[in-house]
Enzyme design. Structure first.
Site, PDB file in Angstrom:
ATOM      1  N   LYS A 145     111.652  -8.895   8.396  1.00 12.95           N
ATOM      2  CA  LYS A 145     111.578 -10.306   8.007  1.00 12.95           C
ATOM      3  C   LYS A 145     110.123 -10.706   7.743  1.00 12.95           C
ATOM      4  CE  LYS A 145     115.522 -11.941  10.765  1.00 12.95           C
ATOM      5  NZ  LYS A 145     116.334 -12.501   9.678  1.00 12.95           N
ATOM      6  N   ARG A 156     126.497  -8.276  12.226  1.00 14.21           N
ATOM      7  CA  ARG A 156     127.870  -7.842  11.909  1.00 14.21           C
ATOM      8  C   ARG A 156     128.125  -6.413  12.399  1.00 14.21           C
ATOM      9  NH1 ARG A 156     126.811  -9.107   5.668  1.00 14.21           N
ATOM     10  NH2 ARG A 156     125.446 -10.578   6.737  1.00 14.21           N
TER      11      ARG A 156
END
Ligand code: BES
Ligand code: MN
Ligand code: ZN
Length: 491
Positions: free
Chosen positions: A268, A342
Protein backbone atom coordinates in the site's frame (compact mmCIF):
# COMPACT_ATOMS: atom_id res chain seq x y z
CA UNK A 1 -15.87 5.42 35.59
CA UNK A 2 -18.37 4.36 38.21
CA UNK A 3 -22.07 4.21 37.33
CA UNK A 4 -24.71 4.21 40.05
CA UNK A 5 -28.49 4.39 40.18
CA UNK A 6 -29.70 6.72 42.91
CA UNK A 7 -32.92 8.26 44.21
CA UNK A 8 -31.31 11.70 44.54
CA UNK A 9 -28.02 13.18 43.30
CA UNK A 10 -25.07 13.84 45.59
CA UNK A 11 -24.81 17.54 46.51
CA UNK A 12 -21.60 18.10 44.56
CA UNK A 13 -22.89 16.55 41.32
CA UNK A 14 -23.42 18.48 38.12
CA UNK A 15 -27.09 17.84 37.43
CA UNK A 16 -28.34 17.19 33.89
CA UNK A 17 -32.00 17.26 32.90
CA UNK A 18 -33.75 16.69 29.59
CA UNK A 19 -35.54 19.35 27.58
CA UNK A 20 -37.53 18.39 24.51
CA UNK A 21 -37.66 20.37 21.29
CA UNK A 22 -39.85 23.44 21.75
CA UNK A 23 -38.22 24.29 25.13
CA UNK A 24 -40.41 21.68 26.76
CA UNK A 25 -38.96 20.93 30.19
CA UNK A 26 -39.11 17.33 31.45
CA UNK A 27 -40.65 16.85 34.90
CA UNK A 28 -37.24 16.83 36.66
CA UNK A 29 -36.24 19.93 34.69
CA UNK A 30 -39.41 21.67 35.90
CA UNK A 31 -38.66 20.70 39.50
CA UNK A 32 -35.15 22.17 39.34
CA UNK A 33 -36.54 25.23 37.57
CA UNK A 34 -38.94 25.85 40.45
CA UNK A 35 -36.30 25.36 43.11
CA UNK A 36 -34.07 27.87 41.32
CA UNK A 37 -36.84 30.47 41.09
CA UNK A 38 -37.37 29.92 37.37
CA UNK A 39 -33.67 30.23 36.44
CA UNK A 40 -33.90 27.47 33.82
CA UNK A 41 -36.99 28.95 32.18
CA UNK A 42 -35.31 32.36 32.00
CA UNK A 43 -32.07 30.90 30.61
CA UNK A 44 -33.88 28.96 27.93
CA UNK A 45 -36.48 31.61 27.04
CA UNK A 46 -34.56 33.94 24.77
CA UNK A 47 -31.61 31.91 23.53
CA UNK A 48 -30.95 29.51 20.70
CA UNK A 49 -31.19 26.42 22.88
CA UNK A 50 -34.60 24.94 22.07
CA UNK A 51 -34.10 21.33 23.19
CA UNK A 52 -32.83 20.04 19.85
CA UNK A 53 -30.71 16.89 19.71
CA UNK A 54 -27.00 17.17 20.49
CA UNK A 55 -27.35 20.58 22.12
CA UNK A 56 -27.10 21.69 25.73
CA UNK A 57 -27.15 24.75 27.92
CA UNK A 58 -25.37 25.04 31.27
CA UNK A 59 -26.47 27.21 34.20
CA UNK A 60 -23.58 27.82 36.54
CA UNK A 61 -24.19 27.71 40.30
CA UNK A 62 -27.94 28.34 40.01
CA UNK A 63 -29.44 30.07 43.03
CA UNK A 64 -31.50 27.77 45.28
CA UNK A 65 -29.66 24.59 44.19
CA UNK A 66 -26.65 22.87 45.66
CA UNK A 67 -25.43 21.68 42.26
CA UNK A 68 -22.41 23.51 40.82
CA UNK A 69 -24.10 23.41 37.43
CA UNK A 70 -27.50 22.56 36.04
CA UNK A 71 -27.25 21.38 32.46
CA UNK A 72 -30.24 21.30 30.16
CA UNK A 73 -29.70 18.61 27.55
CA UNK A 74 -31.61 18.67 24.27
CA UNK A 75 -33.68 15.53 23.77
CA UNK A 76 -35.17 16.41 20.38
CA UNK A 77 -38.80 16.04 19.36
CA UNK A 78 -40.91 14.47 22.09
CA UNK A 79 -42.82 12.19 19.70
CA UNK A 80 -39.53 10.86 18.30
CA UNK A 81 -37.92 10.22 21.67
CA UNK A 82 -37.14 6.52 21.22
CA UNK A 83 -34.34 4.38 22.70
CA UNK A 84 -31.74 5.75 20.29
CA UNK A 85 -32.72 9.35 21.03
CA UNK A 86 -32.43 8.62 24.74
CA UNK A 87 -28.97 7.10 24.20
CA UNK A 88 -27.96 10.16 22.21
CA UNK A 89 -29.18 12.57 24.89
CA UNK A 90 -27.49 10.65 27.72
CA UNK A 91 -24.26 10.41 25.73
CA UNK A 92 -24.43 14.10 24.96
CA UNK A 93 -25.03 14.92 28.63
CA UNK A 94 -21.75 13.18 29.39
CA UNK A 95 -19.81 14.90 26.60
CA UNK A 96 -21.11 18.32 27.59
CA UNK A 97 -19.72 18.04 31.14
CA UNK A 98 -16.80 15.62 30.85
CA UNK A 99 -14.19 18.41 30.82
CA UNK A 100 -15.95 20.60 33.40
CA UNK A 101 -13.52 19.75 36.18
CA UNK A 102 -16.33 18.32 38.32
CA UNK A 103 -16.13 14.66 39.23
CA UNK A 104 -19.78 13.63 39.36
CA UNK A 105 -22.55 13.88 36.80
CA UNK A 106 -26.13 13.14 37.85
CA UNK A 107 -28.57 12.67 34.99
CA UNK A 108 -32.05 13.06 36.41
CA UNK A 109 -34.46 10.65 34.73
CA UNK A 110 -36.72 10.27 37.76
CA UNK A 111 -39.82 10.69 35.58
CA UNK A 112 -38.87 7.79 33.30
CA UNK A 113 -38.86 3.99 33.55
CA UNK A 114 -36.15 1.84 35.12
CA UNK A 115 -35.44 0.50 31.62
CA UNK A 116 -34.75 4.04 30.40
CA UNK A 117 -32.47 4.70 33.35
CA UNK A 118 -30.53 1.53 32.50
CA UNK A 119 -30.30 2.52 28.83
CA UNK A 120 -28.96 5.96 29.75
CA UNK A 121 -26.24 4.32 31.86
CA UNK A 122 -25.40 2.03 28.94
CA UNK A 123 -25.14 5.01 26.59
CA UNK A 124 -22.82 6.88 28.95
CA UNK A 125 -20.59 3.84 29.35
CA UNK A 126 -20.20 3.71 25.55
CA UNK A 127 -19.83 7.49 25.19
CA UNK A 128 -17.07 7.68 27.79
CA UNK A 129 -14.79 5.20 25.99
CA UNK A 130 -11.27 6.45 25.54
CA UNK A 131 -8.02 4.72 24.55
CA UNK A 132 -5.35 6.63 26.44
CA UNK A 133 -2.95 3.99 27.70
CA UNK A 134 -0.03 5.38 25.69
CA UNK A 135 -0.46 9.03 26.70
CA UNK A 136 2.05 10.01 29.35
CA UNK A 137 2.08 13.80 29.03
CA UNK A 138 -1.57 14.72 28.46
CA UNK A 139 -2.49 18.03 30.06
CA UNK A 140 -4.86 17.47 33.01
CA UNK A 141 -7.40 19.94 31.61
CA UNK A 142 -7.80 17.76 28.52
CA UNK A 143 -8.56 14.65 30.54
CA UNK A 144 -12.20 13.94 31.41
CA UNK A 145 -12.88 14.79 35.04
CA UNK A 146 -16.12 12.88 35.53
CA UNK A 147 -15.36 9.79 37.61
CA UNK A 148 -18.88 8.96 38.76
CA UNK A 149 -22.14 9.02 36.86
CA UNK A 150 -25.37 8.87 38.80
CA UNK A 151 -28.62 8.09 37.06
CA UNK A 152 -31.44 9.48 39.17
CA UNK A 153 -34.40 7.15 39.02
CA UNK A 154 -37.56 6.36 40.99
CA UNK A 155 -36.54 2.70 41.37
CA UNK A 156 -32.75 2.28 41.63
CA UNK A 157 -32.95 -1.47 42.27
CA UNK A 158 -35.07 -2.08 39.17
CA UNK A 159 -32.75 0.10 37.08
CA UNK A 160 -29.71 -1.78 38.38
CA UNK A 161 -31.33 -5.08 37.41
CA UNK A 162 -32.27 -3.78 33.96
CA UNK A 163 -28.70 -2.56 33.49
CA UNK A 164 -27.06 -6.00 33.94
CA UNK A 165 -27.60 -7.31 30.39
CA UNK A 166 -26.83 -3.90 28.87
CA UNK A 167 -23.62 -3.68 30.89
CA UNK A 168 -22.62 -7.04 29.40
CA UNK A 169 -23.23 -5.71 25.89
CA UNK A 170 -21.23 -2.57 26.68
CA UNK A 171 -18.36 -4.74 27.96
CA UNK A 172 -18.40 -6.57 24.63
CA UNK A 173 -18.34 -3.33 22.65
CA UNK A 174 -15.52 -1.92 24.77
CA UNK A 175 -13.54 -5.15 24.45
CA UNK A 176 -13.85 -4.89 20.66
CA UNK A 177 -12.85 -1.21 20.74
CA UNK A 178 -9.78 -1.95 22.85
CA UNK A 179 -8.67 -4.64 20.39
CA UNK A 180 -9.12 -2.31 17.42
CA UNK A 181 -7.45 0.63 19.17
CA UNK A 182 -4.46 -1.42 20.30
CA UNK A 183 -1.34 -0.69 18.30
CA UNK A 184 -0.05 -3.22 15.77
CA UNK A 185 3.37 -3.80 17.34
CA UNK A 186 1.55 -4.93 20.48
CA UNK A 187 -1.50 -6.63 18.98
CA UNK A 188 -0.28 -9.34 16.58
CA UNK A 189 -2.14 -12.62 16.07
CA UNK A 190 -0.82 -14.47 19.15
CA UNK A 191 -1.52 -11.48 21.42
CA UNK A 192 -5.05 -11.18 20.01
CA UNK A 193 -5.54 -14.90 20.69
CA UNK A 194 -4.25 -14.49 24.27
CA UNK A 195 -6.77 -11.74 24.92
CA UNK A 196 -9.56 -14.02 23.70
CA UNK A 197 -8.30 -16.94 25.78
CA UNK A 198 -8.42 -14.64 28.82
CA UNK A 199 -12.22 -14.52 28.41
CA UNK A 200 -12.68 -18.15 29.49
CA UNK A 201 -13.73 -17.15 33.03
CA UNK A 202 -16.90 -15.73 31.44
CA UNK A 203 -17.85 -19.31 30.56
CA UNK A 204 -16.52 -19.27 27.00
CA UNK A 205 -14.49 -22.14 25.61
CA UNK A 206 -11.58 -20.75 23.62
CA UNK A 207 -9.33 -22.83 21.37
CA UNK A 208 -6.30 -21.46 19.57
CA UNK A 209 -4.92 -23.17 16.47
CA UNK A 210 -1.41 -22.34 15.31
CA UNK A 211 0.26 -22.74 11.94
CA UNK A 212 1.08 -26.43 12.41
CA UNK A 213 -2.58 -27.31 13.01
CA UNK A 214 -3.79 -25.12 10.19
CA UNK A 215 -1.26 -26.69 7.82
CA UNK A 216 -2.67 -30.11 8.71
CA UNK A 217 -6.16 -28.85 7.96
CA UNK A 218 -5.03 -27.49 4.58
CA UNK A 219 -5.84 -23.86 5.39
CA UNK A 220 -3.40 -22.62 2.81
CA UNK A 221 -5.11 -19.44 1.68
CA UNK A 222 -5.15 -18.15 5.26
CA UNK A 223 -1.58 -19.28 5.86
CA UNK A 224 -0.39 -17.73 2.59
CA UNK A 225 -1.38 -14.28 3.86
CA UNK A 226 0.68 -14.68 7.03
CA UNK A 227 3.71 -16.31 5.45
CA UNK A 228 5.53 -13.01 4.95
CA UNK A 229 5.15 -12.11 8.62
CA UNK A 230 7.48 -12.98 11.47
CA UNK A 231 4.39 -13.42 13.63
CA UNK A 232 2.59 -16.75 13.70
CA UNK A 233 -0.91 -16.86 12.22
CA UNK A 234 -3.67 -18.06 14.53
CA UNK A 235 -7.20 -19.31 14.30
CA UNK A 236 -9.29 -18.67 17.39
CA UNK A 237 -12.48 -20.61 18.04
CA UNK A 238 -14.71 -19.20 20.77
CA UNK A 239 -17.77 -21.12 21.90
CA UNK A 240 -20.70 -20.13 24.05
CA UNK A 241 -23.22 -22.88 24.77
CA UNK A 242 -26.05 -21.11 26.51
CA UNK A 243 -29.03 -22.92 24.97
CA UNK A 244 -31.05 -25.36 27.07
CA UNK A 245 -29.80 -28.09 24.71
CA UNK A 246 -26.01 -27.75 24.74
CA UNK A 247 -25.80 -29.89 21.61
CA UNK A 248 -28.31 -27.83 19.60
CA UNK A 249 -27.04 -26.61 16.24
CA UNK A 250 -25.07 -23.39 16.80
CA UNK A 251 -25.08 -20.09 14.99
CA UNK A 252 -21.69 -18.94 13.79
CA UNK A 253 -19.78 -15.69 13.39
CA UNK A 254 -16.52 -15.36 11.51
CA UNK A 255 -14.16 -12.39 11.63
CA UNK A 256 -11.36 -11.04 9.46
CA UNK A 257 -8.46 -10.38 11.80
CA UNK A 258 -5.59 -8.87 9.84
CA UNK A 259 -3.68 -7.30 12.73
CA UNK A 260 -1.83 -5.15 10.23
CA UNK A 261 -2.34 -4.90 6.48
CA UNK A 262 0.65 -3.50 4.61
CA UNK A 263 -0.77 -4.94 1.41
CA UNK A 264 2.09 -7.45 1.28
CA UNK A 265 4.17 -7.46 -1.92
CA UNK A 266 1.34 -5.44 -3.54
CA UNK A 267 2.28 -2.89 -0.93
CA UNK A 268 0.00 0.00 0.00
CA UNK A 269 1.07 3.65 -0.33
CA UNK A 270 2.71 5.08 2.82
CA UNK A 271 0.08 7.78 3.27
CA UNK A 272 -2.51 6.52 5.75
CA UNK A 273 -1.04 3.03 6.02
CA UNK A 274 -1.02 3.31 9.82
CA UNK A 275 -4.81 3.09 9.69
CA UNK A 276 -4.52 -0.54 8.65
CA UNK A 277 -4.18 -1.55 12.31
CA UNK A 278 -7.97 -1.59 12.24
CA UNK A 279 -8.02 -4.36 9.65
CA UNK A 280 -8.89 -6.78 12.44
CA UNK A 281 -12.16 -4.94 13.19
CA UNK A 282 -14.26 -7.89 12.02
CA UNK A 283 -12.50 -10.34 14.33
CA UNK A 284 -12.72 -7.81 17.16
CA UNK A 285 -16.48 -7.47 16.65
CA UNK A 286 -16.92 -11.24 16.73
CA UNK A 287 -14.83 -11.49 19.91
CA UNK A 288 -16.82 -8.61 21.41
CA UNK A 289 -20.07 -10.33 20.49
CA UNK A 290 -18.97 -13.56 22.18
CA UNK A 291 -18.00 -11.51 25.25
CA UNK A 292 -21.46 -9.92 25.26
CA UNK A 293 -23.33 -13.22 24.78
CA UNK A 294 -21.41 -14.90 27.58
CA UNK A 295 -21.65 -11.85 29.82
CA UNK A 296 -25.43 -11.77 29.61
CA UNK A 297 -25.75 -15.55 29.55
CA UNK A 298 -27.58 -15.57 26.23
CA UNK A 299 -29.77 -18.62 25.69
CA UNK A 300 -28.11 -19.63 22.47
CA UNK A 301 -25.28 -21.81 21.21
CA UNK A 302 -22.87 -19.60 19.30
CA UNK A 303 -19.45 -20.05 17.75
CA UNK A 304 -17.00 -17.27 16.91
CA UNK A 305 -14.13 -18.04 14.55
CA UNK A 306 -11.35 -15.50 14.10
CA UNK A 307 -8.78 -15.67 11.31
CA UNK A 308 -5.75 -13.81 12.68
CA UNK A 309 -2.81 -12.94 10.43
CA UNK A 310 -0.42 -10.13 9.70
CA UNK A 311 0.00 -9.18 6.03
CA UNK A 312 3.66 -8.26 5.55
CA UNK A 313 6.10 -8.21 2.62
CA UNK A 314 9.31 -10.16 3.02
CA UNK A 315 11.35 -12.85 1.31
CA UNK A 316 8.82 -15.50 2.26
CA UNK A 317 5.76 -13.45 1.38
CA UNK A 318 3.34 -14.72 -1.22
CA UNK A 319 3.66 -13.26 -4.72
CA UNK A 320 1.16 -12.07 -7.29
CA UNK A 321 0.97 -15.06 -9.63
CA UNK A 322 1.08 -17.69 -6.88
CA UNK A 323 -1.64 -20.32 -6.91
CA UNK A 324 -2.81 -21.54 -3.50
CA UNK A 325 -5.11 -24.42 -2.58
CA UNK A 326 -7.75 -23.56 0.02
CA UNK A 327 -9.10 -25.92 2.69
CA UNK A 328 -12.18 -26.39 0.46
CA UNK A 329 -9.95 -27.84 -2.28
CA UNK A 330 -10.60 -24.88 -4.58
CA UNK A 331 -7.51 -23.17 -5.96
CA UNK A 332 -6.95 -19.42 -6.04
CA UNK A 333 -4.63 -17.41 -8.25
CA UNK A 334 -3.21 -14.49 -6.30
CA UNK A 335 -3.43 -11.35 -8.42
CA UNK A 336 -3.00 -8.82 -5.64
CA UNK A 337 -1.61 -9.68 -2.21
CA UNK A 338 -3.54 -6.72 -0.80
CA UNK A 339 -6.80 -8.59 -1.39
CA UNK A 340 -5.88 -10.75 1.61
CA UNK A 341 -9.00 -10.58 3.75
CA UNK A 342 -10.98 -12.82 1.43
CA UNK A 343 -8.14 -15.39 1.54
CA UNK A 344 -8.29 -15.46 5.33
CA UNK A 345 -12.08 -15.74 5.35
CA UNK A 346 -12.14 -18.40 2.62
CA UNK A 347 -10.53 -20.92 4.95
CA UNK A 348 -12.19 -19.60 8.11
CA UNK A 349 -15.67 -19.90 6.56
CA UNK A 350 -15.00 -23.35 5.15
CA UNK A 351 -13.62 -24.57 8.49
CA UNK A 352 -16.62 -23.13 10.35
CA UNK A 353 -19.28 -24.80 8.22
CA UNK A 354 -17.42 -28.10 8.04
CA UNK A 355 -16.73 -28.39 11.75
CA UNK A 356 -19.85 -26.85 13.27
CA UNK A 357 -22.61 -27.36 10.67
CA UNK A 358 -24.15 -24.07 11.87
CA UNK A 359 -27.67 -22.76 11.24
CA UNK A 360 -26.00 -19.85 9.52
CA UNK A 361 -22.71 -18.00 9.31
CA UNK A 362 -22.24 -14.24 9.45
CA UNK A 363 -18.81 -12.88 8.66
CA UNK A 364 -17.58 -9.39 9.47
CA UNK A 365 -14.64 -7.87 7.67
CA UNK A 366 -12.96 -4.60 6.84
CA UNK A 367 -12.83 -6.12 3.38
CA UNK A 368 -12.81 -3.45 0.67
CA UNK A 369 -12.01 0.23 0.21
CA UNK A 370 -14.69 0.09 -2.50
CA UNK A 371 -17.32 -0.27 0.23
CA UNK A 372 -16.46 3.26 1.36
CA UNK A 373 -16.83 4.47 -2.22
CA UNK A 374 -20.25 2.79 -2.46
CA UNK A 375 -21.80 3.76 0.87
CA UNK A 376 -19.69 6.49 2.45
CA UNK A 377 -18.54 6.25 6.03
CA UNK A 378 -21.83 5.80 7.90
CA UNK A 379 -23.07 2.51 6.42
CA UNK A 380 -21.69 -1.01 6.32
CA UNK A 381 -22.63 -3.27 3.40
CA UNK A 382 -24.56 -6.52 3.82
CA UNK A 383 -24.37 -9.37 1.32
CA UNK A 384 -26.38 -12.53 1.85
CA UNK A 385 -27.46 -15.75 0.17
CA UNK A 386 -30.45 -15.91 2.50
CA UNK A 387 -33.24 -13.32 2.69
CA UNK A 388 -34.37 -14.20 6.23
CA UNK A 389 -30.87 -13.75 7.58
CA UNK A 390 -30.44 -10.47 5.72
CA UNK A 391 -33.76 -9.24 7.12
CA UNK A 392 -32.83 -10.25 10.67
CA UNK A 393 -29.56 -8.33 10.35
CA UNK A 394 -31.30 -5.30 8.89
CA UNK A 395 -33.78 -5.26 11.78
CA UNK A 396 -31.01 -5.46 14.39
CA UNK A 397 -29.09 -2.79 12.55
CA UNK A 398 -31.98 -0.31 12.57
CA UNK A 399 -32.78 -0.93 16.23
CA UNK A 400 -29.29 -0.22 17.53
CA UNK A 401 -28.39 2.51 15.06
CA UNK A 402 -25.53 0.61 13.40
CA UNK A 403 -26.43 1.46 9.82
CA UNK A 404 -26.26 -1.14 7.07
CA UNK A 405 -27.41 -1.46 3.49
CA UNK A 406 -27.87 -4.66 1.51
CA UNK A 407 -26.16 -5.09 -1.85
CA UNK A 408 -26.76 -7.77 -4.47
CA UNK A 409 -24.71 -10.86 -5.31
CA UNK A 410 -25.25 -11.08 -9.10
CA UNK A 411 -23.97 -14.39 -10.46
CA UNK A 412 -22.94 -12.78 -13.74
CA UNK A 413 -20.27 -10.75 -11.93
CA UNK A 414 -18.44 -13.97 -11.06
CA UNK A 415 -16.89 -13.68 -14.52
CA UNK A 416 -14.70 -10.95 -13.06
CA UNK A 417 -12.97 -13.39 -10.73
CA UNK A 418 -12.42 -16.19 -13.27
CA UNK A 419 -8.77 -17.18 -13.56
CA UNK A 420 -6.89 -18.51 -16.58
CA UNK A 421 -4.95 -21.04 -14.49
CA UNK A 422 -6.88 -21.69 -11.25
CA UNK A 423 -10.46 -22.06 -10.02
CA UNK A 424 -10.68 -18.33 -9.34
CA UNK A 425 -8.53 -15.29 -8.79
CA UNK A 426 -8.48 -13.11 -5.70
CA UNK A 427 -9.43 -9.78 -7.29
CA UNK A 428 -12.06 -8.80 -9.81
CA UNK A 429 -10.91 -5.37 -10.95
CA UNK A 430 -12.41 -2.01 -10.07
CA UNK A 431 -16.08 -2.41 -11.03
CA UNK A 432 -18.20 -3.50 -8.06
CA UNK A 433 -15.11 -4.32 -6.01
CA UNK A 434 -17.07 -5.03 -2.83
CA UNK A 435 -19.49 -7.31 -4.66
CA UNK A 436 -16.82 -9.40 -6.36
CA UNK A 437 -15.12 -9.77 -2.97
CA UNK A 438 -18.40 -11.05 -1.52
CA UNK A 439 -18.90 -13.39 -4.49
CA UNK A 440 -15.44 -14.78 -3.77
CA UNK A 441 -16.41 -15.46 -0.14
CA UNK A 442 -19.66 -17.11 -1.22
CA UNK A 443 -17.65 -19.85 -2.93
CA UNK A 444 -16.46 -20.95 0.51
CA UNK A 445 -19.84 -21.15 2.23
CA UNK A 446 -20.82 -24.54 0.82
CA UNK A 447 -24.43 -23.38 0.48
CA UNK A 448 -24.91 -22.74 4.21
CA UNK A 449 -27.12 -19.69 4.93
CA UNK A 450 -24.58 -16.89 5.10
CA UNK A 451 -24.23 -13.16 5.30
CA UNK A 452 -21.16 -11.00 4.94
CA UNK A 453 -20.92 -7.54 6.47
CA UNK A 454 -18.24 -5.32 4.95
CA UNK A 455 -17.42 -2.94 7.80
CA UNK A 456 -14.56 -1.12 6.06
CA UNK A 457 -16.58 2.13 6.28
CA UNK A 458 -17.62 1.90 9.92
CA UNK A 459 -14.92 0.11 11.94
CA UNK A 460 -13.05 3.36 12.64
CA UNK A 461 -14.84 6.66 13.23
CA UNK A 462 -13.62 10.16 12.46
CA UNK A 463 -15.66 13.27 13.28
CA UNK A 464 -18.34 11.14 14.90
CA UNK A 465 -21.79 12.66 15.20
CA UNK A 466 -23.05 9.83 17.41
CA UNK A 467 -22.55 10.49 21.12
CA UNK A 468 -22.24 6.79 22.01
CA UNK A 469 -19.55 6.20 19.36
CA UNK A 470 -16.59 8.49 20.05
CA UNK A 471 -13.88 8.97 17.43
CA UNK A 472 -11.64 5.97 16.91
CA UNK A 473 -12.52 2.29 17.22
CA UNK A 474 -16.31 1.95 17.00
CA UNK A 475 -16.88 -1.68 17.94
CA UNK A 476 -19.34 -1.71 15.04
CA UNK A 477 -21.21 -4.99 14.74
CA UNK A 478 -21.30 -6.10 18.37
CA UNK A 479 -24.59 -4.38 19.16
CA UNK A 480 -26.21 -5.24 15.86
CA UNK A 481 -25.37 -8.93 16.08
CA UNK A 482 -26.28 -9.13 19.76
CA UNK A 483 -29.66 -7.59 18.99
CA UNK A 484 -30.27 -9.96 16.12
CA UNK A 485 -29.40 -12.96 18.29
CA UNK A 486 -31.65 -11.74 21.11
CA UNK A 487 -34.58 -11.05 18.80
CA UNK A 488 -34.44 -14.18 16.65
CA UNK A 489 -32.32 -16.97 18.04
CA UNK A 490 -32.69 -17.17 21.80
CA UNK A 491 -35.15 -19.20 23.77
N1 BES B 1 -8.15 -3.92 4.41
C1 BES B 1 -8.30 -3.52 3.06
C2 BES B 1 -9.63 -2.81 2.82
C3 BES B 1 -9.80 -1.46 3.44
C4 BES B 1 -9.36 -0.34 2.78
C5 BES B 1 -10.45 -1.32 4.63
C6 BES B 1 -9.56 0.91 3.34
C7 BES B 1 -10.63 -0.09 5.21
C8 BES B 1 -10.19 1.03 4.55
C9 BES B 1 -8.24 -4.73 2.15
O1 BES B 1 -7.42 -5.76 2.57
C10 BES B 1 -7.71 -4.26 0.84
O2 BES B 1 -6.59 -3.85 0.81
N2 BES B 1 -8.54 -4.34 -0.18
C11 BES B 1 -8.17 -3.90 -1.46
C12 BES B 1 -8.69 -4.90 -2.46
C13 BES B 1 -8.17 -4.71 -3.85
C14 BES B 1 -6.68 -4.99 -3.89
C15 BES B 1 -8.92 -5.62 -4.77
C16 BES B 1 -8.80 -2.53 -1.69
O3 BES B 1 -9.89 -2.29 -1.18
O4 BES B 1 -8.17 -1.70 -2.32
MN1 MN C 1 -5.43 -5.50 1.94
ZN1 ZN D 1 -7.10 -5.91 4.56
Amino acid sequence: MKIEFVGAPSPSAVVAVLVNEGRELSAPAQAYDQRSGGALTRAVAGGRFTGGKASSLALVAPHGLEAPQLVAVGAGAKDKFDDLALEGAAGHAYHSVKLSGHDTLALDLSDRSAADAARAAFAIRLAAYRFDKYRTTEKPERKPSIATVQIVTADPAAAQAAFAPLAAIAEGVLFARDLVSEVPNVLYPAEFARRCKALEPLGLQVEVLGEAEMTKLGMNTLLAVGQGSAKESQLVVMRWNGAADKDAQPIAFVGKGVTFDTGGISIKPAEGMEEMKFDMGGAAAVAGLMHALAGRKAKVNAVGVLGLVENMPDGDAQRPGDVVKSMSGQTVEIINTDAEGRLVLADALWYTQERFKPKFMVDLATLTGAMIISLGLDYAGIFANDDDLAAALAAGSAEVGENTWRLPLPAQYEKQIESACADMKNTGGRPAGSITAALFLQKFTNGVPWAHIDIAPTAWKKDSKVATVPDGASGFGVRLLDRMVAAKYEG
